[in-house]
Design a protein around this motif. Structure first.
Motif, mmCIF file in Angstrom:
data_model
loop_
_atom_site.group_PDB
_atom_site.id
_atom_site.type_symbol
_atom_site.label_atom_id
_atom_site.label_comp_id
_atom_site.label_asym_id
_atom_site.label_seq_id
_atom_site.Cartn_x
_atom_site.Cartn_y
_atom_site.Cartn_z
ATOM 1 N N VAL A 119 51.381 56.158 52.403
ATOM 2 C CA VAL A 119 52.003 54.856 52.662
ATOM 3 C C VAL A 119 51.582 53.896 51.547
ATOM 4 O O VAL A 119 50.411 53.542 51.448
ATOM 5 C CB VAL A 119 51.586 54.292 54.030
ATOM 6 C CG1 VAL A 119 52.329 52.986 54.303
ATOM 7 C CG2 VAL A 119 51.828 55.309 55.137
ATOM 8 N N PRO A 120 52.512 53.466 50.674
ATOM 9 C CA PRO A 120 52.160 52.560 49.572
ATOM 10 C C PRO A 120 51.765 51.164 50.083
ATOM 11 O O PRO A 120 52.258 50.701 51.115
ATOM 12 C CB PRO A 120 53.440 52.492 48.742
ATOM 13 C CG PRO A 120 54.230 53.690 49.142
ATOM 14 C CD PRO A 120 53.910 53.910 50.583
ATOM 15 N N THR A 121 50.894 50.486 49.336
ATOM 16 C CA THR A 121 50.471 49.117 49.626
ATOM 17 C C THR A 121 50.326 48.367 48.303
ATOM 18 O O THR A 121 50.578 48.925 47.237
ATOM 19 C CB THR A 121 49.116 49.074 50.358
ATOM 20 O OG1 THR A 121 48.080 49.455 49.432
ATOM 21 C CG2 THR A 121 49.081 50.002 51.563
ATOM 22 N N ASP A 122 49.855 47.122 48.402
ATOM 23 C CA ASP A 122 49.581 46.338 47.190
ATOM 24 C C ASP A 122 48.092 46.335 46.841
ATOM 25 O O ASP A 122 47.636 45.509 46.057
ATOM 26 C CB ASP A 122 50.085 44.900 47.361
ATOM 27 C CG ASP A 122 49.338 44.150 48.461
ATOM 28 O OD1 ASP A 122 48.467 44.751 49.140
ATOM 29 O OD2 ASP A 122 49.625 42.955 48.655
ATOM 30 N N PHE A 123 47.318 47.243 47.412
ATOM 31 C CA PHE A 123 45.872 47.365 47.202
ATOM 32 C C PHE A 123 45.062 46.303 47.945
ATOM 33 O O PHE A 123 43.841 46.294 47.873
ATOM 34 C CB PHE A 123 45.486 47.294 45.717
ATOM 35 C CG PHE A 123 45.722 48.551 44.946
ATOM 36 C CD1 PHE A 123 44.901 49.652 45.105
ATOM 37 C CD2 PHE A 123 46.768 48.638 44.051
ATOM 38 C CE1 PHE A 123 45.110 50.809 44.379
ATOM 39 C CE2 PHE A 123 46.991 49.788 43.319
ATOM 40 C CZ PHE A 123 46.162 50.882 43.482
ATOM 41 N N SER A 124 45.683 45.394 48.654
ATOM 42 C CA SER A 124 44.934 44.317 49.310
ATOM 43 C C SER A 124 44.305 44.811 50.604
ATOM 44 O O SER A 124 44.786 45.764 51.240
ATOM 45 C CB SER A 124 45.842 43.125 49.605
ATOM 46 O OG SER A 124 46.767 43.443 50.636
ATOM 47 N N ASP A 125 43.238 44.129 51.025
ATOM 48 C CA ASP A 125 42.606 44.484 52.293
ATOM 49 C C ASP A 125 43.548 44.211 53.466
ATOM 50 O O ASP A 125 43.551 44.947 54.458
ATOM 51 C CB ASP A 125 41.292 43.726 52.470
ATOM 52 C CG ASP A 125 41.461 42.214 52.345
ATOM 53 O OD1 ASP A 125 42.426 41.756 51.714
ATOM 54 O OD2 ASP A 125 40.609 41.485 52.889
ATOM 55 N N GLY A 126 44.397 43.174 53.339
ATOM 56 C CA GLY A 126 45.331 42.848 54.409
ATOM 57 C C GLY A 126 46.324 43.966 54.667
ATOM 58 O O GLY A 126 46.548 44.368 55.817
ATOM 59 N N GLU A 127 46.930 44.482 53.571
ATOM 60 C CA GLU A 127 47.880 45.578 53.757
ATOM 61 C C GLU A 127 47.175 46.863 54.165
ATOM 62 O O GLU A 127 47.696 47.654 54.958
ATOM 63 C CB GLU A 127 48.704 45.795 52.489
ATOM 64 C CG GLU A 127 49.794 44.764 52.298
ATOM 65 C CD GLU A 127 50.949 45.298 51.459
ATOM 66 O OE1 GLU A 127 51.030 46.535 51.262
ATOM 67 O OE2 GLU A 127 51.767 44.485 51.010
ATOM 68 N N GLY A 128 45.974 47.077 53.631
ATOM 69 C CA GLY A 128 45.213 48.255 54.033
ATOM 70 C C GLY A 128 44.933 48.251 55.524
ATOM 71 O O GLY A 128 45.052 49.275 56.214
ATOM 72 N N ALA A 129 44.575 47.079 56.053
ATOM 73 C CA ALA A 129 44.316 46.954 57.487
ATOM 74 C C ALA A 129 45.588 47.145 58.293
ATOM 75 O O ALA A 129 45.597 47.849 59.322
ATOM 76 C CB ALA A 129 43.690 45.591 57.783
ATOM 77 N N ALA A 130 46.695 46.530 57.855
ATOM 78 C CA ALA A 130 47.959 46.612 58.592
ATOM 79 C C ALA A 130 48.466 48.052 58.661
ATOM 80 O O ALA A 130 48.922 48.519 59.718
ATOM 81 C CB ALA A 130 49.003 45.707 57.948
ATOM 82 N N VAL A 131 48.404 48.770 57.546
ATOM 83 C CA VAL A 131 48.864 50.156 57.530
ATOM 84 C C VAL A 131 47.970 51.021 58.422
ATOM 85 O O VAL A 131 48.462 51.885 59.160
ATOM 86 C CB VAL A 131 48.893 50.694 56.087
ATOM 87 C CG1 VAL A 131 49.118 52.207 56.080
ATOM 88 C CG2 VAL A 131 49.980 49.997 55.284
ATOM 89 N N THR A 132 46.666 50.795 58.372
ATOM 90 C CA THR A 132 45.751 51.562 59.223
ATOM 91 C C THR A 132 46.076 51.346 60.705
ATOM 92 O O THR A 132 46.103 52.297 61.500
ATOM 93 C CB THR A 132 44.294 51.137 58.960
ATOM 94 O OG1 THR A 132 43.993 51.337 57.578
ATOM 95 C CG2 THR A 132 43.321 51.955 59.809
ATOM 96 N N ARG A 133 46.363 50.121 61.048
ATOM 97 C CA ARG A 133 46.686 49.804 62.447
ATOM 98 C C ARG A 133 47.939 50.560 62.892
ATOM 99 O O ARG A 133 47.994 51.097 64.005
ATOM 100 C CB ARG A 133 46.855 48.296 62.603
ATOM 101 C CG ARG A 133 46.787 47.787 64.031
ATOM 102 C CD ARG A 133 46.722 46.269 64.071
ATOM 103 N NE ARG A 133 45.408 45.775 63.632
ATOM 104 C CZ ARG A 133 45.191 45.097 62.519
ATOM 105 N NH1 ARG A 133 46.195 44.834 61.694
ATOM 106 N NH2 ARG A 133 43.982 44.691 62.210
ATOM 107 N N ARG A 134 48.945 50.631 62.007
ATOM 108 C CA ARG A 134 50.169 51.362 62.346
ATOM 109 C C ARG A 134 49.897 52.860 62.469
ATOM 110 O O ARG A 134 50.406 53.522 63.382
ATOM 111 C CB ARG A 134 51.245 51.118 61.279
ATOM 112 C CG ARG A 134 51.813 49.709 61.279
ATOM 113 C CD ARG A 134 53.173 49.660 60.592
ATOM 114 N NE ARG A 134 53.127 50.128 59.211
ATOM 115 C CZ ARG A 134 52.885 49.351 58.158
ATOM 116 N NH1 ARG A 134 52.616 48.063 58.330
ATOM 117 N NH2 ARG A 134 52.892 49.850 56.945
ATOM 118 N N LEU A 135 49.119 53.386 61.542
ATOM 119 C CA LEU A 135 48.830 54.817 61.567
ATOM 120 C C LEU A 135 48.078 55.217 62.834
ATOM 121 O O LEU A 135 48.399 56.232 63.471
ATOM 122 C CB LEU A 135 48.003 55.207 60.335
ATOM 123 C CG LEU A 135 48.713 55.180 58.983
ATOM 124 C CD1 LEU A 135 47.717 55.351 57.852
ATOM 125 C CD2 LEU A 135 49.793 56.261 58.902
#
Length: 368
Positions: free
Chosen positions: A249-265
């Motif tokens: 799952v691609p992100t912008d390297f930010s902690d915010g997107e990293g957290a959001a993607v983890t929550r979805r997964l």
């Protein structure tokens, strides 16, 4: 903003004939010092001062020594614009980062890279001009401005992209440059690269050996070549190892997107039992989300970071990571760049050390 072992003065009036002109000094009246001021101090002509400062014949060695001593005593330095007009080196190399400033402020990788570069550049009294911009178009604009003003002697290009527009643009500017990352051809520009593919394959093999078959990859920016190599490596490893379920799952390297993607997964019915993050910042954010959701690490979820830093070591549990000496990488890059500046065409592609897996408490057999 410039970061340097020696400053680069702001452009101003310049004496093109000698390559040297006005230079800022810190004094009681904040005036600008010229070669005429040095000439009056020593009692010689301005042309004699110009000859002495440029290492040209025309003055005796005794007079040259007196002039150089006076220049040092008066804190005189050549003005950058004047040096450029005279064909002298700028005494600086440039680095432009097209990344969100908030992410860069919390990400240790570039700080360590720059510290490593500075250990080489400062020893040579070469400045590092660093500028953070929003996107590739802004990055290209900075390169053009620096080249037009002759502000830098060389450039470091980072985060190579697929079909990267920067390569041809920088080659057209005629400024010596090197690319960090991205194994493969970048026009005629040499590269310093590490084997991201092999690092990802090693990571997936390790997780599979522990018994993980559902592995997710919280990836970085999809335009970056190293992101694509890691995504392909995970797919290839899944086929080779017979893994039931993998995804990137691609992100912008930010902690915010990293957290959001983890929550979805972790909210999926068949949630992954292992997640590989493309940065230490996102890995720490993912660990925080797992704790928030009551998912035990490493009992129910194993976490791996593609970058190692103090962040991965101070959290609990400490995070398994792909380790490399980023400071040493900065040294290697700066040394290669200075060789290119001094002797263009003498440096080929350089393979840096492949990141190696450092196992810590965040990984274990699934369902232990």
């Amino acid at each position: 903003m410039p970061t340097s072992g020696s400053g680069v003065n702001k452009p101003g009036a310049a004496g093109a004939a000698s390559g040297y002109g006005r230079a800022a000094i810190v004094g009681k009246n904040k005036t600008r010092l010229t070669i005429a001021d040095i000439a009056r101090e020593v009692g010689v002509s301005p042309s004699a001062v110009s000859f002495a400062l440029n290492g040209r014949p025309g003055v005796s060695e005794a007079t040259r020594a007196r002039i150089l001593q006076a220049a040092e005593r008066m804190n005189w330095h050549p003005h950058s614009a004047a040096r450029a007009l005279g064909g002298a080196p700028a005494g600086a190399v440039g680095l432009v980062l097209a990344r969100p400033t908030r992410t860069l402020g919390a990400e240790p990788f570039y700080a360590q890279l720059i510290y490593g570069m500075q250990s080489v550049l400062s020893a040579r009294s070469v400045a590092l001009l660093l500028q953070v911009v929003d996107d590739t178009d802004a990055e290209l604009a900075v390169y053009r401005r620096w080249a037009g003003e002759q502000r830098v002697d060389g450039l470091l290009i980072v985060d190579p992209q697929t079909k990267d527009p920067r390569i041809a643009a920088v080659e057209g500017l005629g400024v010596p440059a090197i690319v960090l990352g991205g194994h493969g051809k970048h026009g005629e520009l040499p590269t310093v690269w590490a084997d991201d593919r092999e690092a990802m394959l090693e990571t997936v093999r390790y997780l599979a050996a522990l018994g993980h078959t559902r592995i997710a990859h919280v990836a970085g920016t999809p335009a970056f070549q190293h992101t694509q190599r890691r995504i392909r490596a995970l797919k290839d490893a899944a086929g080779q190892l017979g893994l039931a379920d993998t995804q990137s799952v691609p992100t912008d390297f930010s902690d915010g997107e990293g957290a959001a993607v983890t929550r979805r997964l972790l909210s999926q019915p068949d949630a992954p039992t292992a997640i590989v993050y493309d940065s230490d910042l996102m890995a720490v954010a993912g660990l925080g989300v797992a704790t928030e959701m009551g998912v035990r690490v490493p009992v129910e979820l194993s976490i791996v970071s593609f970058d190692d830093s103090v962040l991965t070591r101070v959290v609990h549990p400490a995070i398994t990571a792909l380790s490399r000496d980023t400071h040493a990488l900065g040294v290697q890059v700066a040394e290669a760049l200075m060789r290119i500046v001094e002797e263009p065409g003498t440096v080929g592609d350089i393979k840096a050390a492949t990141p190696r897996l450092t196992v810590r408490e965040s990984t274990a057999k699934p369902g232990r």
